[in-house]
Structures are given as structure tokens and as C-alpha cells.
Scaffold this motif. Structure first.
Motif, short mmCIF file in Angstrom:
data_model
loop_
_atom_site.label_atom_id
_atom_site.label_comp_id
_atom_site.label_asym_id
_atom_site.label_seq_id
_atom_site.Cartn_x
_atom_site.Cartn_y
_atom_site.Cartn_z
N THR A 36 0.84 -1.20 0.00
CA THR A 36 0.00 0.00 0.00
C THR A 36 0.87 1.25 0.00
O THR A 36 0.62 2.19 -0.75
N VAL A 37 1.89 1.27 0.85
CA VAL A 37 2.80 2.41 0.91
C VAL A 37 3.48 2.63 -0.43
O VAL A 37 3.59 3.76 -0.91
N MET A 38 3.93 1.55 -1.07
CA MET A 38 4.59 1.68 -2.38
C MET A 38 3.65 2.26 -3.42
O MET A 38 4.03 3.14 -4.19
N GLY A 39 2.41 1.77 -3.45
CA GLY A 39 1.44 2.29 -4.41
C GLY A 39 1.16 3.77 -4.20
O GLY A 39 1.12 4.56 -5.15
N VAL A 40 1.00 4.16 -2.94
CA VAL A 40 0.75 5.58 -2.61
C VAL A 40 1.96 6.42 -3.02
O VAL A 40 1.82 7.50 -3.60
N ALA A 41 3.16 5.92 -2.74
CA ALA A 41 4.37 6.66 -3.10
C ALA A 41 4.51 6.80 -4.62
O ALA A 41 4.89 7.87 -5.12
N GLN A 42 4.19 5.75 -5.35
CA GLN A 42 4.28 5.81 -6.81
C GLN A 42 3.28 6.83 -7.37
O GLN A 42 3.63 7.63 -8.24
N VAL A 43 2.07 6.80 -6.87
CA VAL A 43 1.05 7.76 -7.33
C VAL A 43 1.47 9.18 -6.95
O VAL A 43 1.35 10.10 -7.76
N SER A 44 1.98 9.35 -5.74
CA SER A 44 2.42 10.68 -5.30
C SER A 44 3.49 11.24 -6.24
O SER A 44 3.45 12.42 -6.60
N GLY A 45 4.43 10.40 -6.64
CA GLY A 45 5.48 10.83 -7.55
C GLY A 45 4.93 11.30 -8.89
O GLY A 45 5.36 12.32 -9.43
N ILE A 46 3.96 10.56 -9.41
CA ILE A 46 3.33 10.94 -10.68
C ILE A 46 2.63 12.29 -10.56
O ILE A 46 2.74 13.16 -11.42
N VAL A 47 1.90 12.46 -9.46
CA VAL A 47 1.15 13.70 -9.24
C VAL A 47 2.10 14.89 -9.09
O VAL A 47 1.90 15.94 -9.70
N ILE A 48 3.15 14.72 -8.29
CA ILE A 48 4.11 15.80 -8.07
C ILE A 48 4.81 16.17 -9.38
O ILE A 48 5.00 17.35 -9.69
N ALA A 49 5.18 15.18 -10.18
CA ALA A 49 5.84 15.46 -11.46
C ALA A 49 4.91 16.20 -12.41
O ALA A 49 5.33 17.12 -13.12
N ALA A 50 3.63 15.81 -12.44
CA ALA A 50 2.66 16.48 -13.32
C ALA A 50 2.52 17.95 -12.94
O ALA A 50 2.45 18.82 -13.81
N ALA A 51 2.49 18.23 -11.64
CA ALA A 51 2.41 19.62 -11.19
C ALA A 51 3.69 20.38 -11.54
O ALA A 51 3.64 21.52 -12.01
N ALA A 52 4.83 19.73 -11.34
CA ALA A 52 6.12 20.37 -11.62
C ALA A 52 6.25 20.75 -13.09
O ALA A 52 6.78 21.82 -13.42
N ARG A 53 5.74 19.89 -13.99
CA ARG A 53 5.78 20.21 -15.43
C ARG A 53 5.03 21.49 -15.73
O ARG A 53 5.36 22.19 -16.69
N ARG A 54 4.04 21.81 -14.92
CA ARG A 54 3.22 23.01 -15.14
C ARG A 54 3.64 24.16 -14.22
O ARG A 54 2.97 25.18 -14.14
N LYS A 55 4.72 23.95 -13.47
CA LYS A 55 5.24 24.94 -12.52
C LYS A 55 4.20 25.31 -11.46
O LYS A 55 4.13 26.45 -11.01
N ILE A 56 3.41 24.31 -11.06
CA ILE A 56 2.43 24.49 -9.99
C ILE A 56 3.09 24.05 -8.69
O ILE A 56 3.57 22.91 -8.60
N PRO A 57 3.14 24.91 -7.69
CA PRO A 57 3.75 24.52 -6.41
C PRO A 57 3.01 23.34 -5.78
O PRO A 57 1.79 23.21 -5.93
#
Length: 194
Positions: free
Chosen positions: A78-99
Motif C-alpha cells: 500500500t505504501v509503495m502504491g501511494v508513493a508511486q502515485v504521489s510521484g506521478i502527481v508531483i511530477a505532473a504539477a512540476a511540469r506546469r510549474k504548480i507549487p
């Protein structure tokens, strides 16, 4: 301030967008859950979530993204899945320069209910009241995403430094009181605040 809250999960990822006025009044913009089946391959599951996050970021153009901080649980998968999803979400925001801001579950609970130990039902009840909704957001992942967005805006958004309690909900006032007490305690012990 417009905040996209994300309650990360591989099976159910809660998404909630709120607008928060300078007086801390929060208004629902959008809420939903994106899911992926455990029968799908991991890469396909992550792609479903990545595509949905891209769509939400492009459609709602938030000023900031608030996501739940991954914390240790006994279930490593569960922790791994949450961490993987978190990484995807953070990267998507970073691509758009959203804090991006990460918040612990207890921070979020304290912000919306006044207690860092509140249960999911209490969080959902307060989110429903704060957003003046006619029915509670379902499932709990959706309510949690909205709670993340509200907590972030109240903690660091417009009006977060307002000392007046005029127009504040009980939870908002409790949050400000708890922050002031924590700051005072840290100053007494010689630690820096934030």
C-alpha cells in the motif's frame, strides 16, 4: 486561491478542487475519484492516474497542489502504491510549474475538525459543512482530497495570517490557536518555527 487536493492511492485516488477567498470561505469547484483495477498491470494503473491528473490540472488550473504526505504503514505494498502515485502527481504539477505542498493526515484532520485524531466520518462531516454541500462527498477518498485542499488554503493561503476570528468557523479558530501554541512552545525551547 484555487487548490487541487489529492488523496493518493493506486486503487482510488481522490481529487478535489476548492476556491478559497481571502476571508477563508471555501467553495467546491470539482470533486472526484480516479480508480484503477488491481487486475491491470502496474504501468497501466499508473498511466490511468497520470492521465487523469493531467486532465484535472489542465481543466482546473490550480494555484497550488496539496497532497497527502506518505507515511509508514504495516502494509508495504500500500505504501509503495501511494508513493508511486504521489510521484506521478508531483511530477505532473512540476511540469506546469504548480507549487506542491505535502500535508500529514493529522495536519489535515486538525485543520478541518480541530482534532488531529478525528476519524474519517468527522472529516467528511466538516468538509460537507465547510463547503456548504447538501450531501457528503463520497467515497471517503473524495472527502479526504477536499480536506487536503481546505487545510492547505487555511494554513498557507489567503487570510492564513489573519489574527481576527471574525467570520471564522470553530475549526479555523482551533487551527489558528494550535499553530500559535506550537509556535510559542518551539520559541520557548529554542527551535525555529517552520
Amino acid at each position: 486561491m484555487r487548490v487541487l487536493g489529492v488523496d493518493p492511492g493506486l486503487t482510488r485516488c481522490g481529487l478535489g478542487v476548492v476556491d478559497v477567498a481571502p476571508n477563508r470561505t471555501a467553495t467546491l469547484v470539482a470533486v472526484g475519484v480516479v480508480g484503477s483495477s488491481h487486475e491491470m498491470s502496474l504501468d497501466a494503473r499508473l498511466l490511468v492516474i497520470a492521465d487523469a491528473i493531467d486532465q484535472w490540472l489542465d481543466a482546473w488550473t490550480p494555484d497550488v497542489l496539496a497532497i497527502e504526505r506518505v507515511f509508514a504503514q504495516t502494509n508495504l505494498s500500500t505504501v509503495m502504491g501511494v508513493a508511486q502515485v504521489s510521484g506521478i502527481v508531483i511530477a505532473a504539477a512540476a511540469r506546469r510549474k504548480i507549487p506542491v505542498s505535502l500535508h500529514t493526515p493529522s495536519e489535515v484532520k486538525a485543520a478541518v475538525t480541530g482534532s488531529g485524531r478525528a476519524d474519517k466520518a468527522a472529516v467528511t462531516t466538516m468538509v460537507t459543512k465547510i463547503l456548504r454541500l447538501s450531501a457528503p462527498p463520497k467515497p471517503a477518498d473524495a472527502a479526504d482530497a477536499l480536506a487536503l485542499a481546505i487545510a492547505h488554503a487555511w494554513r498557507s493561503g489567503p487570510g492564513s495570517q489573519v489574527s481576527s476570528s471574525e467570520g471564522s468557523t470553530a475549526a479555523q479558530q482551533l487551527w489558528r490557536d494550535a499553530e500559535a501554541k506550537a509556535k510559542k512552545n518551539k520559541e520557548k525551547s529554542g527551535q525555529s518555527w517552520r
